[in-house]
Design a protein around this motif. Structure first.
Motif, PDB file in Angstrom:
ATOM      1  N   LYS A  11       0.866  -1.177   0.000  1.00 41.29           N
ATOM      2  CA  LYS A  11       0.000   0.000   0.000  1.00 41.29           C
ATOM      3  C   LYS A  11       0.899   1.222   0.000  1.00 41.29           C
ATOM      4  N   ASN A  63      -2.112  -1.998 -10.113  1.00 32.96           N
ATOM      5  CA  ASN A  63      -2.953  -1.389  -9.077  1.00 32.96           C
ATOM      6  C   ASN A  63      -4.281  -2.108  -8.914  1.00 32.96           C
ATOM      7  N   LYS A 123      -7.992  -1.951  -6.370  1.00 37.89           N
ATOM      8  CA  LYS A 123      -8.720  -1.243  -5.322  1.00 37.89           C
ATOM      9  C   LYS A 123      -9.603  -2.264  -4.606  1.00 37.89           C
ATOM     10  N   GLY A 174     -12.469  -0.090  -1.122  1.00 35.61           N
ATOM     11  CA  GLY A 174     -12.273   1.349  -1.125  1.00 35.61           C
ATOM     12  C   GLY A 174     -10.837   1.813  -0.958  1.00 35.61           C
ATOM     13  N   GLU A 175      -9.921   0.873  -0.716  1.00 37.27           N
ATOM     14  CA  GLU A 175      -8.510   1.229  -0.551  1.00 37.27           C
ATOM     15  C   GLU A 175      -7.726   0.792  -1.784  1.00 37.27           C
ATOM     16  N   GLU A 176      -6.721   1.583  -2.171  1.00 41.13           N
ATOM     17  CA  GLU A 176      -5.929   1.218  -3.337  1.00 41.13           C
ATOM     18  C   GLU A 176      -4.630   0.513  -2.938  1.00 41.13           C
ATOM     19  N   TYR A 177      -4.344  -0.597  -3.609  1.00 43.27           N
ATOM     20  CA  TYR A 177      -3.138  -1.378  -3.345  1.00 43.27           C
ATOM     21  C   TYR A 177      -2.367  -1.581  -4.644  1.00 43.27           C
ATOM     22  N   THR A 178      -1.141  -2.083  -4.514  1.00 45.99           N
ATOM     23  CA  THR A 178      -0.349  -2.424  -5.689  1.00 45.99           C
ATOM     24  C   THR A 178       0.255  -3.804  -5.470  1.00 45.99           C
ATOM     25  N   THR A 180     -17.343  -5.389  -8.431  1.00 41.50           N
ATOM     26  CA  THR A 180     -17.596  -4.233  -7.576  1.00 41.50           C
ATOM     27  C   THR A 180     -18.299  -4.669  -6.300  1.00 41.50           C
ATOM     28  N   ALA A 216      -8.067  -0.672 -10.477  1.00 44.74           N
ATOM     29  CA  ALA A 216      -7.811   0.729 -10.797  1.00 44.74           C
ATOM     30  C   ALA A 216      -7.569   0.925 -12.283  1.00 44.74           C
TER      31      ALA A 216
END
Lengths: 94, 94, 94, 94, 94, 94, 94
Positions: free
Chosen positions: C13, C73, C75, C78-82, D21, D28
């Protein structure tokens, strides 16, 4: 002060074009290409390079022919040197 | 706070051009190219990298010459550093 | 719900730029480049990857510096991760 | 009629964007990029692939995240599937 | 007269689009792309290919799905065939 | 005078288009592409090639199909030949 | 003065076009392409090259056919030579 090459790298000093010509070797190509005959100044220890065993076959004092454009130029104490990989050296001149 | 390089990576700090010049080494090329003489700040543990055994040959405190454009720049506590692979280090200056 | 990375992959993150700055690390480059300091959320099991044995050296909770543009990437909740390969991680920050 | 993947290949069925979803994962990127969360339908036997031993770590029924643009699309009995290499699968979602 | 594939190569005969549609498989993509479902006509012996041991897993009579654009086209006795490497075959249809 | 191929190379003689057509094989493609059915004239000894053991599977007198554009053309005693690597030979025609 | 090739390199002397023609070999291609039949002048020792064992199969005095554009040109004592890797030599002419 000295430059100690790492791994399979070799520190060489390009000969001036006049020296090269005098010794009987002229590297073919256009007049603008810099000479590729060089003197070996320092030799790395060899060993594992990219996971492969490399034995160094050139030694300090050898006159060598290198691939054109090979290596990185370094200026030390007013003199210009090049650091190349041993595999960029094509032949030894005797 | 410290940055601990992983695998075959090395944390280095580029010398200012003045330091490099004072020490007698000038890296050839146009005036716009940044100096490539650097001080080793931290060294990764080596070991298996891409399936090949890598032994680290540089140590903290070494002055080294690196390939141009190699590595990733990081700024920590106001100082700029670069993280390179050991194979991007050409030679040690003594 | 959890994302379990496969092979040599690591779920990270990215830290917000403010966190990164507060901790004293600023990644060099233009203001538009996204921060590369990240927290490790989950670590793959390693093992044979492309026919080579990979040992995982980062662990959940590590703060790491990653190569720019590395990874994919995702999501989640609601959180964005890689998701990156471990070899895209340059260093651990302590 | 069934499709049996060869070697390290995996037959997957991309989830509709709504399913993805609803489950809390959004991949992303721009709205035009197709979802990359998929269900594993069939798994190849692994074994020697390009001279390297590959062990299959995903199994039928897994929900996985795949690299974007990976694989070949196939339509069977009115349903669309994708055939990817296991190495194109980044993570399993649980 | 017969064509005997060498090494890891496989001689296949592409199915007509109608056959493919009738069997329930339509390969996704534009209408102009040629079908990739094919019948295996002859199989090379495998063995050492590029220094790697290759075992042949497809057999004469298999219906297979191949990578698009893979292989070389050959017309023999008025019929068109394609010679592909086994690694270009993605799956067997049963 | 003879040409003895080295390593994994094979000396072949392309058939005239008429011969190829008469024998029932036509290589697909535009009319301008030269036929790729050829007769094997001489075969290299195989052995270690690029560090990999290569066994020669074609023999003098074989009729073979080769990759398009493969090899180097040589004219000897008024006849034109091509030198290809064995891996550029796709199949033997019997 | 002599040039001693390193590793898998071979020092060759291109034949004049007339010699090549007289001996019955004409290398196909446009009239502007330089002949590729050459005489072997000196042979490197072989051994480990890029981590692979290379055995030298050509010997001083051999007449060989080389890949076009291969190698580096060197002029020594008024004569022009080329340094190529052994793998750039396609065949020996007897």
């Amino acid at each position: 002060m000295t430059i100690k090459p790492l791994a399979d790298r070799v520190l060489i000093k390009m000969e001036e074009a006049e020296e090269t010509t005098k010794s009987g070797i002229i590297l073919a190509g256009s007049a603008k290409e810099k000479p590729q005959v060089a003197d070996v100044i320092a030799v790395g220890p060899g060993g594992m390079v990219d996971g492969k065993e490399v034995v160094m076959n050139v030694k300090v004092g050898d006159r060598v022919i290198t691939s054109q454009y090979a290596g990185t130029n370094v200026k030390m104490d007013g003199e210009e040197y090049t650091i190349v990989r041993q595999s960029d050296i094509l032949a030894v001149v005797e």
